[in-house]
Scaffold this motif. Structure first.
Motif, PDB file in Angstrom:
ATOM      1  N   GLN A   8      55.808  95.128  -5.288  1.00 21.02           N
ATOM      2  CA  GLN A   8      56.383  94.510  -4.088  1.00 21.02           C
ATOM      3  C   GLN A   8      56.536  93.007  -4.253  1.00 21.02           C
ATOM      4  O   GLN A   8      57.568  92.440  -3.891  1.00 21.02           O
ATOM      5  N   VAL A   9      55.512  92.346  -4.792  1.00 17.73           N
ATOM      6  CA  VAL A   9      55.566  90.902  -4.990  1.00 17.73           C
ATOM      7  C   VAL A   9      56.677  90.559  -5.981  1.00 17.73           C
ATOM      8  O   VAL A   9      57.471  89.639  -5.752  1.00 17.73           O
ATOM      9  N   LYS A  34      59.395  92.263  -6.813  1.00 16.58           N
ATOM     10  CA  LYS A  34      60.729  92.502  -6.248  1.00 16.58           C
ATOM     11  C   LYS A  34      61.095  91.412  -5.237  1.00 16.58           C
ATOM     12  O   LYS A  34      62.211  90.883  -5.256  1.00 16.58           O
ATOM     13  N   ALA A  35      60.151  91.064  -4.370  1.00 19.32           N
ATOM     14  CA  ALA A  35      60.405  90.013  -3.367  1.00 19.32           C
ATOM     15  C   ALA A  35      60.681  88.676  -4.055  1.00 19.32           C
ATOM     16  O   ALA A  35      61.594  87.940  -3.666  1.00 19.32           O
ATOM     17  N   THR A  48      64.200  88.750  -5.850  1.00 16.74           N
ATOM     18  CA  THR A  48      65.263  88.694  -4.845  1.00 16.74           C
ATOM     19  C   THR A  48      65.418  87.267  -4.316  1.00 16.74           C
ATOM     20  O   THR A  48      66.524  86.730  -4.231  1.00 16.74           O
ATOM     21  N   HIS A  49      64.296  86.632  -3.975  1.00 17.07           N
ATOM     22  CA  HIS A  49      64.313  85.259  -3.459  1.00 17.07           C
ATOM     23  C   HIS A  49      64.815  84.280  -4.526  1.00 17.07           C
ATOM     24  O   HIS A  49      65.666  83.425  -4.233  1.00 17.07           O
TER      25      HIS A  49
END
Length: 134
Positions: free
Chosen positions: A16-17, A19-20, A23-24
């Motif tokens: 999750q970290v 991917k986030a 993306t950012h």
């Protein structure tokens, strides 16, 4: 002698970290490269096509000085792994389109480390970028 480092972050959190973050990062890169400095610290290092840049100011100077006006990243693969110090190693491959021209393939590796004094925050300690030709 072998030194073992135990990572306490569950794999689902690492995914999750990563991917986030990715993306950012590419959203910021594609809209305003100058804002990426907030993701680095003074000990951070960028290797861009074989050239090394250390520290926030030099990294931002390099990224802002790239010779294109517009860029669009498309991530094809994202592979995170736990790293020492509760960090996350992220390997990215994808495509980018520069100034509306042809598409180039790239690979990029990020070593994300916990931001001191910021629970759940990460910064980029190491960043390695290469275009893939052929």
């Amino acid at each position: 002698k072998i030194h073992v480092v135990l990572i306490s972050t569950p794999m689902s959190d690492i995914d999750q970290v990563a991917k986030a973050f990715v993306t950012h990062y590419y959203s910021q890169f594609d809209t305003d490269r100058g804002t990426l400095g907030a993701l680095y610290q003074d000990q951070s290092m960028l290797t861009f096509e074989g050239e090394r840049f250390q520290g926030v100011a030099k990294i931002v100077e390099k990224l802002k000085g790239l010779s294109f006006q517009q860029v669009a990243h498309k991530v094809d693969t994202l592979d995170p792994q736990p790293a020492p110090g509760n960090g996350i190693l992220v390997y990215v491959t994808g495509q980018l389109q520069v100034d509306g021209g042809h598409t180039l393939r790239f690979a990029q590796v990020f070593n994300l480390q916990p931001t001191p004094g910021q629970a759940g925050g990460f910064y980029v300690l190491n960043d390695m970028f290469r275009l893939i030709y052929g």
